[in-house]
Scaffold this active site. Structure first.
Site, mmCIF file in Angstrom:
data_model
loop_
_atom_site.group_PDB
_atom_site.id
_atom_site.type_symbol
_atom_site.label_atom_id
_atom_site.label_comp_id
_atom_site.label_asym_id
_atom_site.label_seq_id
_atom_site.Cartn_x
_atom_site.Cartn_y
_atom_site.Cartn_z
ATOM 1 N N LEU A 193 0.830 -1.203 0.000
ATOM 2 C CA LEU A 193 0.000 0.000 0.000
ATOM 3 C C LEU A 193 0.866 1.256 0.000
ATOM 4 C CD1 LEU A 193 -2.561 1.704 0.412
ATOM 5 C CD2 LEU A 193 -2.390 1.205 2.867
ATOM 6 N N TYR A 194 1.829 1.311 0.901
ATOM 7 C CA TYR A 194 2.647 2.520 1.006
ATOM 8 C C TYR A 194 3.453 2.768 -0.261
ATOM 9 C CZ TYR A 194 1.483 1.921 5.946
ATOM 10 O OH TYR A 194 0.817 1.766 7.135
ATOM 11 N N ARG A 195 3.996 1.735 -0.848
ATOM 12 C CA ARG A 195 4.741 1.907 -2.092
ATOM 13 C C ARG A 195 3.807 2.331 -3.225
ATOM 14 N NH1 ARG A 195 9.550 2.918 -0.049
ATOM 15 N NH2 ARG A 195 10.888 1.098 0.270
ATOM 16 N N PHE A 216 5.097 6.327 -1.134
ATOM 17 C CA PHE A 216 5.949 6.544 0.035
ATOM 18 C C PHE A 216 7.349 5.993 -0.253
ATOM 19 C CE2 PHE A 216 1.910 7.255 2.006
ATOM 20 C CZ PHE A 216 2.169 8.105 3.074
#
Length: 220
Positions: A170-172, A176
């Protein structure tokens, strides 16, 4: 108690007020314990901290509740996910830890102070395991960040081999990038990564200054 999730029920992302979180703190912490696979009883130690965070400047929370097949959801609907954060500030423990971590990771003092001068700390984002697979993490994160006025969003997440879990993906996916890697916070033996991205979300993630620079981070 774990929520009884019917596949026909569609989780709905909603804003949570301070009063909502206080009233449903036990329910929210049960999601946190289940999602992080912590031992039962961990929630009792975390409750005072979550309650204190509510009073911090810039605090905001969202959650996901179960709606019936007709998409009806209300304040009493079962909570299956929760996320919150607030404006970072120098007197906060997490801020001080990240400052030290950035300096050890190679950030200059000038760049570190510039990065930490205006950021939203994504403190918690948890989806109950039984409710995962509906895109709730991304929906909640976007809802939290879309309204922020800070220049940067920062978060910490446990290191995982190959970054192979839902949180890392999710973060990638949302851009992020690394701020600090393999960092050990005081009181926790696990290695963590600190990740960040500029705000608003439509800004390209690569506009974050990378570590080891001799220049200050630019306005984000």
């Amino acid at each position: 108690m774990d929520p009884a999730i019917n596949p026909a029920d569609a989780p709905v992302v909603v804003d949570l007020s301070a009063a909502d979180v206080r009233a449903r703190l036990r329910e929210a912490l049960a999601i946190y314990v289940a999602a992080m696979e912590y031992p039962r009883g961990t929630e009792h130690h975390r409750a005072p901290m979550w309650a204190e965070h509510i009073s911090r400047p810039g605090w905001r929370a969202v959650g996901a509740v179960l709606a019936d097949p007709n998409s009806h959801a209300n304040r009493d609907s079962p909570l299956v996910a929760v996320a919150y954060g607030y404006r970072g500030a120098p007197h906060q423990w997490w801020h001080q830890q990240v400052h030290d971590g950035m300096r050890r990771f190679g950030w200059t003092e000038e760049a570190t102070l510039a990065m930490l001068s205006s950021y939203f700390e994504l403190t918690e984002l948890h989806v109950h395991p039984a409710a995962q697979g509906h895109g709730l993490g991304e929906a909640m994160l976007r809802r939290l960040l879309d309204v922020r006025t800070e220049r940067t969003a920062l978060l910490s997440t446990p290191e995982v081999d190959g970054e192979s879990n839902r949180a890392w993906r999710l973060y990638r996916r949302l851009g992020f990038t690394d701020v600090v890697r393999q960092f050990t916070f005081t009181g926790d033996s696990r290695p963590f990564a600190v990740l960040g991205r500029p705000l608003p979300l439509h800004l390209a993630a690569h506009t974050l200054r990378t570590p080891l620079t001799t220049d200050p981070a630019p306005p984000l």
